[in-house]
Design an enzyme around this catalytic site. Sequence first.
Site, mmCIF file in Angstrom:
data_model
loop_
_atom_site.group_PDB
_atom_site.id
_atom_site.type_symbol
_atom_site.label_atom_id
_atom_site.label_comp_id
_atom_site.label_asym_id
_atom_site.label_seq_id
_atom_site.Cartn_x
_atom_site.Cartn_y
_atom_site.Cartn_z
ATOM 1 C CG ASP A 182 -2.333 0.880 0.988
ATOM 2 O OD1 ASP A 182 -3.236 0.118 1.386
ATOM 3 O OD2 ASP A 182 -2.179 1.802 0.641
ATOM 4 C CB THR A 241 -12.238 -7.876 -7.742
ATOM 5 O OG1 THR A 241 -11.446 -7.715 -6.655
ATOM 6 C CG2 THR A 241 -12.253 -9.249 -7.806
ATOM 7 N NE ARG A 243 -13.303 1.099 -11.635
ATOM 8 C CZ ARG A 243 -14.068 0.532 -10.810
ATOM 9 N NH1 ARG A 243 -14.335 -0.776 -10.365
ATOM 10 N NH2 ARG A 243 -15.256 1.246 -10.467
ATOM 11 C CD GLU A 272 -15.560 -3.822 -16.512
ATOM 12 O OE1 GLU A 272 -16.492 -3.538 -16.286
ATOM 13 O OE2 GLU A 272 -14.584 -4.093 -15.905
ATOM 14 C CG HIS A 290 -17.485 -4.819 -12.986
ATOM 15 N ND1 HIS A 290 -17.116 -3.848 -13.503
ATOM 16 C CD2 HIS A 290 -17.544 -4.573 -11.702
ATOM 17 C CE1 HIS A 290 -16.689 -3.051 -12.705
ATOM 18 N NE2 HIS A 290 -16.877 -3.656 -11.546
ATOM 19 N N GLY A 292 -18.407 -7.924 -8.799
ATOM 20 C CA GLY A 292 -17.976 -7.498 -7.385
ATOM 21 C C GLY A 292 -18.933 -7.580 -6.596
ATOM 22 C CB SER A 293 -20.870 -4.260 -5.638
ATOM 23 O OG SER A 293 -21.483 -3.799 -7.002
HETATM 24 C C1 DGY Z 1 -17.684 -0.084 -7.863
HETATM 25 O O1 DGY Z 1 -18.527 0.153 -7.211
HETATM 26 O O2 DGY Z 1 -16.801 0.656 -8.300
HETATM 27 C C2 DGY Z 1 -17.573 -1.501 -8.612
HETATM 28 O O3 DGY Z 1 -16.772 -1.808 -9.484
HETATM 29 C C3 DGY Z 1 -19.190 -1.735 -9.179
HETATM 30 O O4 DGY Z 1 -19.746 -2.383 -7.906
#
Ligand code: DGY
Length: 325
Positions: A182, A241, A243, A272, A290, A292-293
């Site tokens: 980091d 996960t 970018r 994308e 995509h 992820g969320s």
């Molecule tokens: C974000 O929130 O940036 C994700 O890539 C989409 O959920």
Amino acid sequence: MSKPVLLVTRKLPVEIEARAVRDYDARLNPRDEPWFRDGLEIARRATEAKAAGVLIAAGDPMNAAAFAALPDSVKIVTTFSVGYDHVDVEAARAKNIIVTNTPEVLSFATAECAFTLLLMAARRAGEGERMVRANKWEGWAPTQLMGVTLEGKKLGILGFGRIGQKLAAMARGFGMQIHYRDLRKLPPEVEQGAIFHETDEKFLASIDMLSMHVPGGDGTRKWLDATRLAQMKPGSIVINTGRGGSVDDQALVAALTSGHIRAAGLDVYDGEPKVFPGYLGLENVALLPHLGSATIETRDAMGERALQNLDCVLRFDLPPPHRVA
Ligand code: DGY
């Protein structure tokens, strides 16, 4: 008093759209028609509607031209995402438009997605699934589709923020040792035993599996390139996960083809929804669209957060809690 006009660029979860309609003169996109792919078209619709707010989502191209074309009626652009690499924040500042995002509520879901990919890549789950679906499975065999275990492996987390820390907690449950990279070393209560590395080279040479959690943009563009891949141990695994732009696709495909990188798991892609064609024919890469969320709970929470930011600016004259510009 009339409700503020809100332009919504994407189809949102049902309850979020209902709340938007209750509190705003909301102009929705119920069929998710693809006009959101064009920033100038978003601005044109905002002008036509005399919008006070615009609710966009990950990937909607709110670039400098789009901000320049927004009408003065627009006070806030809120993105239904934590990432805001698709938003030109300088252009927003120049027009005095507030920009907000939806942090925190998607950290666990995104870490879950990274962990899913980690297991898929390590245990060759995508290959196995494809084999069964193609009717090519001939029964159990002692050497069939052998992967590697996560237990005892060193997981390197690039970007030890909220998502990276959630992933670390999951990985500890699998007996993994956590390493991280980091901008700076974090306090012991955040690290919880995770090992900080001061250089990319030492970090990459120390780990067995890499999970990338860095924002997009010029600062991280093609961070994982041929040089850094070569610094990883043979047989390592790569997960992204964050970018897509932070991976040099050509270099990763070459490393996956040579076997220097055993396997990869990707949820995000440069440009994308395009996917670098080199990945498509490779068995040792797990590809998700995509996701992820993408849990019901998280998408509702993201919607609530986006509306909370809008409410502060457009209904209650308060500072929004998640302002990024
Ligand atoms: C974000 O929130 O940036 C994700 O890539 C989409 O959920």
